[in-house]
Design a protein around this motif. Structure first.
Motif, PDB file in Angstrom:
ATOM      1  N   LEU A 238     -55.494  10.987 -60.717  1.00  0.00           N
ATOM      2  CA  LEU A 238     -55.661   9.449 -60.025  1.00  0.00           C
ATOM      3  C   LEU A 238     -56.315   8.447 -61.106  1.00  0.00           C
ATOM      4  N   THR A 239     -57.455   8.591 -61.796  1.00  0.00           N
ATOM      5  CA  THR A 239     -57.721   8.505 -62.728  1.00  0.00           C
ATOM      6  C   THR A 239     -57.043   7.164 -63.819  1.00  0.00           C
ATOM      7  N   LEU A 240     -55.999   7.703 -63.803  1.00  0.00           N
ATOM      8  CA  LEU A 240     -54.782   7.216 -64.806  1.00  0.00           C
ATOM      9  C   LEU A 240     -53.915   6.147 -64.345  1.00  0.00           C
ATOM     10  N   PHE A 241     -54.191   6.514 -63.248  1.00  0.00           N
ATOM     11  CA  PHE A 241     -52.822   5.879 -61.898  1.00  0.00           C
ATOM     12  C   PHE A 241     -53.922   4.228 -61.854  1.00  0.00           C
ATOM     13  N   ALA A 242     -55.269   4.402 -61.456  1.00  0.00           N
ATOM     14  CA  ALA A 242     -55.912   3.249 -61.228  1.00  0.00           C
ATOM     15  C   ALA A 242     -55.471   2.482 -62.531  1.00  0.00           C
ATOM     16  N   TYR A 243     -55.640   2.914 -63.442  1.00  0.00           N
ATOM     17  CA  TYR A 243     -56.222   2.058 -64.846  1.00  0.00           C
ATOM     18  C   TYR A 243     -54.601   1.207 -64.573  1.00  0.00           C
ATOM     19  N   PHE A 244     -52.965   1.856 -64.435  1.00  0.00           N
ATOM     20  CA  PHE A 244     -51.549   1.124 -65.254  1.00  0.00           C
ATOM     21  C   PHE A 244     -51.556   0.061 -63.671  1.00  0.00           C
ATOM     22  N   PHE A 245     -52.908   0.877 -61.969  1.00  0.00           N
ATOM     23  CA  PHE A 245     -52.275  -0.046 -60.667  1.00  0.00           C
ATOM     24  C   PHE A 245     -53.830  -0.113 -60.034  1.00  0.00           C
ATOM     25  N   PRO A 246     -54.907  -0.980 -60.915  1.00  0.00           N
ATOM     26  CA  PRO A 246     -56.227  -1.146 -61.068  1.00  0.00           C
ATOM     27  C   PRO A 246     -56.449  -1.333 -58.959  1.00  0.00           C
ATOM     28  N   VAL A 247     -55.425  -1.735 -59.070  1.00  0.00           N
ATOM     29  CA  VAL A 247     -55.981  -2.337 -57.112  1.00  0.00           C
ATOM     30  C   VAL A 247     -56.750  -0.386 -56.346  1.00  0.00           C
ATOM     31  N   THR A 248     -55.703   0.381 -57.001  1.00  0.00           N
ATOM     32  CA  THR A 248     -56.192   2.070 -56.597  1.00  0.00           C
ATOM     33  C   THR A 248     -56.962   2.362 -56.442  1.00  0.00           C
ATOM     34  N   PHE A 249     -58.700   1.366 -57.275  1.00  0.00           N
ATOM     35  CA  PHE A 249     -59.595   1.936 -57.388  1.00  0.00           C
ATOM     36  C   PHE A 249     -60.603   1.085 -56.803  1.00  0.00           C
ATOM     37  N   SER A 250     -59.681  -0.514 -56.196  1.00  0.00           N
ATOM     38  CA  SER A 250     -60.648  -1.568 -55.669  1.00  0.00           C
ATOM     39  C   SER A 250     -60.020  -1.873 -54.626  1.00  0.00           C
ATOM     40  N   ILE A 251     -59.925  -0.904 -53.217  1.00  0.00           N
ATOM     41  CA  ILE A 251     -58.755  -0.986 -52.190  1.00  0.00           C
ATOM     42  C   ILE A 251     -59.574  -2.250 -51.248  1.00  0.00           C
ATOM     43  N   PRO A 252     -59.048  -3.140 -51.262  1.00  0.00           N
ATOM     44  CA  PRO A 252     -60.019  -4.177 -50.034  1.00  0.00           C
ATOM     45  C   PRO A 252     -59.557  -3.463 -48.311  1.00  0.00           C
ATOM     46  N   LEU A 253     -60.515  -2.056 -48.457  1.00  0.00           N
ATOM     47  CA  LEU A 253     -60.656  -1.422 -46.956  1.00  0.00           C
ATOM     48  C   LEU A 253     -60.639  -2.324 -45.586  1.00  0.00           C
ATOM     49  N   PHE A 254     -62.073  -3.255 -45.883  1.00  0.00           N
ATOM     50  CA  PHE A 254     -62.724  -3.936 -44.819  1.00  0.00           C
ATOM     51  C   PHE A 254     -62.008  -5.204 -45.191  1.00  0.00           C
ATOM     52  N   PRO A 268     -61.233   5.141 -54.283  1.00  0.00           N
ATOM     53  CA  PRO A 268     -61.391   6.471 -53.563  1.00  0.00           C
ATOM     54  C   PRO A 268     -61.016   7.546 -54.865  1.00  0.00           C
ATOM     55  N   SER A 269     -61.716   7.159 -56.044  1.00  0.00           N
ATOM     56  CA  SER A 269     -62.432   8.766 -57.013  1.00  0.00           C
ATOM     57  C   SER A 269     -62.782   9.224 -56.976  1.00  0.00           C
ATOM     58  N   LEU A 270     -61.909  10.211 -57.108  1.00  0.00           N
ATOM     59  CA  LEU A 270     -62.518  12.218 -57.367  1.00  0.00           C
ATOM     60  C   LEU A 270     -63.453  12.286 -57.775  1.00  0.00           C
ATOM     61  N   SER A 271     -63.674  12.079 -58.712  1.00  0.00           N
ATOM     62  CA  SER A 271     -65.127  11.824 -59.595  1.00  0.00           C
ATOM     63  C   SER A 271     -66.499  11.728 -58.544  1.00  0.00           C
ATOM     64  N   ILE A 620     -64.492  23.398 -57.533  1.00  0.00           N
ATOM     65  CA  ILE A 620     -63.387  22.055 -56.887  1.00  0.00           C
ATOM     66  C   ILE A 620     -65.219  20.637 -57.545  1.00  0.00           C
ATOM     67  N   ALA A 621     -66.011  20.851 -57.529  1.00  0.00           N
ATOM     68  CA  ALA A 621     -66.246  19.786 -57.881  1.00  0.00           C
ATOM     69  C   ALA A 621     -66.430  19.383 -59.403  1.00  0.00           C
ATOM     70  N   SER A 622     -67.072  20.538 -60.102  1.00  0.00           N
ATOM     71  CA  SER A 622     -66.684  20.135 -61.414  1.00  0.00           C
ATOM     72  C   SER A 622     -65.440  19.763 -62.299  1.00  0.00           C
ATOM     73  N   GLY A 623     -64.411  20.434 -61.536  1.00  0.00           N
ATOM     74  CA  GLY A 623     -62.548  19.835 -62.022  1.00  0.00           C
ATOM     75  C   GLY A 623     -62.309  18.374 -61.739  1.00  0.00           C
ATOM     76  N   PHE A 624     -63.260  17.459 -60.199  1.00  0.00           N
ATOM     77  CA  PHE A 624     -63.052  16.163 -59.652  1.00  0.00           C
ATOM     78  C   PHE A 624     -63.699  15.258 -60.655  1.00  0.00           C
ATOM     79  N   VAL A 625     -64.994  16.150 -61.259  1.00  0.00           N
ATOM     80  CA  VAL A 625     -65.910  14.998 -61.524  1.00  0.00           C
ATOM     81  C   VAL A 625     -65.828  15.146 -63.621  1.00  0.00           C
ATOM     82  N   LEU A 626     -65.427  16.283 -63.672  1.00  0.00           N
ATOM     83  CA  LEU A 626     -64.583  16.498 -65.715  1.00  0.00           C
ATOM     84  C   LEU A 626     -62.905  15.471 -65.450  1.00  0.00           C
ATOM     85  N   GLY A 627     -62.877  15.588 -64.100  1.00  0.00           N
ATOM     86  CA  GLY A 627     -61.234  15.242 -64.382  1.00  0.00           C
ATOM     87  C   GLY A 627     -60.817  13.796 -64.964  1.00  0.00           C
ATOM     88  N   GLU A 628     -61.580  13.388 -63.743  1.00  0.00           N
ATOM     89  CA  GLU A 628     -61.927  11.113 -64.787  1.00  0.00           C
ATOM     90  C   GLU A 628     -62.901  10.908 -65.852  1.00  0.00           C
TER      91      GLU A 628
END
Length: 662
Positions: A238-254, A268-271, A620-628
């Motif tokens: 998800l982090t790498l995908f967000a690098y190439f498609f930045p809107v992934t981590f900047s979703i205008p939810l509202f 929506p960062s899993l970290s 699970i939390a450890s994997g989420f944090v370390l992955g990003e």
């Protein structure tokens, strides 16, 4: 004969029946610590939070050791954990997430000095100056707070319980029983207590205890790698995908308008979700309550009223800079009030104890750190550290006598911080840093650079001594050699100087810090307080709100401390002032994802953990944090190499870190 075989008899470890100080343990600790270091540097620059991750280090170390020809002993796992923590927490200890970015924000027009951007070699010098004082300070403090006073150090105790469960050992001798809940965390050191670490509560029923231990052990041994791998992979992808498609981590939810004008968007960062799982629901609720008050009430109020006329995200004359002062007041009030009972108890203990220096030490002399090493190390770290600080910043930056006072103050504040950590699992380094800034505003008035640097020197010792004390508590409960841990701390800190400095230099080459991708919010806290202490000027009408919220959270902090001392269930649900203030510092995107993690942990803990050990959530939390954290290094390399986003679709709100404003 390898280096460690030659070294062990010369450093007093040969007589140990289980030689913990092995090359495998140290190298494994360094590897895990470097991952944590990358993660903490990235997360610290993004949101001001870092994680000690002692339990996660022990857990990952155990998982890796299971595939080695000879699995590591419990004491070796403690050396792994100790080395990893010393390596991974350097981004905070050396001020990479606060002090150094703050110096880069200086303005010659406003502060009388130009921005200070250290070279790689100068940053190495600064890191060496502050990296060892806390390490040499920890052995004498250990004797007082762990051996004599036997403070509980909840996270260290929780880690000892985890290691004993995984290695089928009898539970450590501790008085923690029948308590399960949540505790507050410091914004820069989100350690967790045994009460709120999933799967690590201790119960009195022996049969149930053995059954729970066996279940936890099976979860780790049979599903640990699988769970860690998929959570790490998902977060990294998800982090790498967000690098190439930045809107992934900047979703205008509202909607784009609220995102563009008021900074209401969703990351929506899993970290962040993993951090929320580690923090727990009460802390994430406090953070999101602060986010709502700061960004849905005070930010529009200051903008509409004309008190903050600039763009909302501007830290100088915008709403974000205006609400920063309320956040600063809350943090100071909460930290100071929480320190009062600790200081009172310390004075009472000093006055009432007649045999305070009688030793209850359980370790033999050859497993302890000799006092001559401690005294020599402290003197050397102060003298060499003062010379290095003077060399890096010059006589106009901070005078040598002021740096020496900073080290002395750091030693005194370390005692307070360690006692607070031992009793509450909260190391109030942010509050201690503010104390040092207040004192240096009087000692060296008008010098904003000296104020920040001296505060950083004092904070470094307090933070490092506190983190290492949790590890020493774990070692004490499981009879690991304090000398082996001491060596792990020295090696981890030394390696981390190079790793953290290099990573920070690369981040500065690839990104604007502070900037959209790495706002470094705590840098503004350091600089703003230094400016306030020099000028005494606040943005229009922010002073009254600052006083009002400070008074409110002084009362709430008092109530929370009193309830916690009585072990009342309300203590965990009274809002944490520090977490509430962090909700002000960060944009809503940082807080919302953490709330999701807190809710997931709470639901799983209360609904599903009865049938399945909830230690799984730690994995699970450890994997989420370390992955990003790990993939962010790959993103950094791509950025430096000139490989940028594939598509900026959806970035019309202008908040995507990898895309130009549209």
């Amino acid at each position: 004969m390898n280096l460690f075989s030659w070294l062990r008899p010369r450093i007093g470890l040969a007589s140990s029946s289980q030689p913990e100080f092995t090359i495998t343990a140290v190298l494994l600790g360094l590897a895990i610590g470097c991952l944590i270091c990358f993660t903490n540097l990235s997360l610290g620059l993004q949101s001001g939070w870092i994680s000690m991750m002692s339990i996660q280090s022990a857990l990952i170390g155990y998982l890796i050791s299971r595939i080695l020809p000879t699995p590591l002993t419990p004491q070796e796992i403690i050396v792994v954990q100790t080395t990893a923590v010393a390596t991974g927490t350097m981004p905070l200890a050396a001020g990479f997430v606060g002090i150094l970015p703050a110096l880069g924000l200086l303005s010659e027009e406003r502060d009388g000095v130009p921005p200070i951007h250290l070279t790689w070699l100068s940053t190495i010098g600064w890191s060496c100056a502050v990296a060892y004082f806390g390490v040499f300070l920890s052995p004498p403090i250990r004797k007082q707070v762990i051996i004599e006073e036997q403070l509980k150090f909840p996270s260290g105790t929780a880690t000892a319980h985890l290691i004993s469960v995984l290695h089928k050992l009898p539970p450590p001798d501790t008085t923690i029983r029948n308590r399960r809940g949540y505790s507050q965390v410091d914004p820069e050191d989100n350690t967790r207590s045994i009460e709120n670490m999933p799967g690590l509560s201790v119960i009195d029923n022996d049969e149930a205890d053995e059954e729970n231990d066996e279940t936890e052990r099976e979860i780790v041994e049979h599903e640990g790698w699988q769970s860690l791998a998929w959570s790490f992979g998902a977060s990294g992808f998800l982090t790498l995908f967000a690098y190439f498609f930045p809107v992934t981590f900047s979703i205008p939810l509202f909607g784009n308008y609220l995102a563009r004008e008021w900074l209401w968007y969703f990351t929506p960062s899993l970290s962040y979700v993993g951090q929320g799982i580690i923090m727990g629901l009460p802390t994430t609720l406090s953070m999101n309550l602060g986010m709502l008050v700061g960004w849905a009430v005070l930010s529009p109020l200051s903008k509409i009223s004309g008190w903050a006329p600039g763009p909302v995200g501007d830290m100088s004359n915008g709403a974000r800079g205006w609400i920063l002062w309320i956040s600063l007041g809350i943090m100071c009030a909460d930290s100071f009030v929480s320190l009062l009972p600790v200081g009172y108890d310390y004075v009472v203990d000093l006055l009432s104890k007649h045999d305070i220096f009688d030793s209850n030490e359980t370790e033999t002399e050859n497993r302890l750190v000799p006092m001559r090493w401690v005294l020599g190390g402290l003197m050397s770290s102060v003298v060499i550290g003062t010379i290095l600080v003077w060399t890096v910043f010059g006589h106009d930056g901070i005078k040598p006598w002021a740096t020496i006072l900073g080290f002395i103050l750091g030693g005194l504040l370390s005692i307070i911080g360690v006692r607070a950590l031992g009793e509450t699992d909260l190391n109030p380094v942010s509050g201690l840093g503010k104390i040092s800034q207040l004192l240096f505003a009087w000692i060296q008035p008008g010098n904003i650079v000296a104020n920040i640097i001296a505060g950083g020197v004092a904070e470094a010792g307090a933070q490092q001594a506190g983190d290492l004390m949790q590890d020493l508590k774990t070692g004490h409960l499981l009879h690991a050699s304090p000398r082996a841990q001491f060596y792990g701390q020295l090696i981890g800190s030394s390696v981390s100087i190079l790793v953290t400095t290099t990573a920070f230099t690369l981040y500065n080459r690839a990104y604007v810090i502070p900037g959209p991708s790495f706002p470094a919010p705590t840098a503004y806290v350091w600089l703003s307080l230094a400016r306030l202490l020099r000028d005494g000027q606040l943005p229009e009408n922010s002073g009254s709100f600052m006083i009002g919220f400070s008074f409110l959270f002084a009362l709430l902090s008092t109530a929370k401390s009193m309830a916690a001392r009585r072990q009342h269930w309300l203590s965990k649900w009274i809002p944490s002032g520090v977490a509430f203030a962090i909700g002000f510092l960060n944009t809503p995107s940082f807080s919302i994802a953490r709330l999701i993690g807190g809710i997931l942990e709470y639901v799983y803990h209360t609904r599903f953990a009865k049938d399945r050990s909830d230690i799984w959530m730690i994995v699970i939390a450890s994997g989420f944090v370390l992955g990003e954290g790990v993939v962010s290094v790959l993103s950094l390399i791509l950025q430096i190499s000139g490989i940028h986003a594939v598509s900026c679709w959806g970035c019309g709100h202008g908040l995507c870190g990898g895309c130009p404003s549209v």
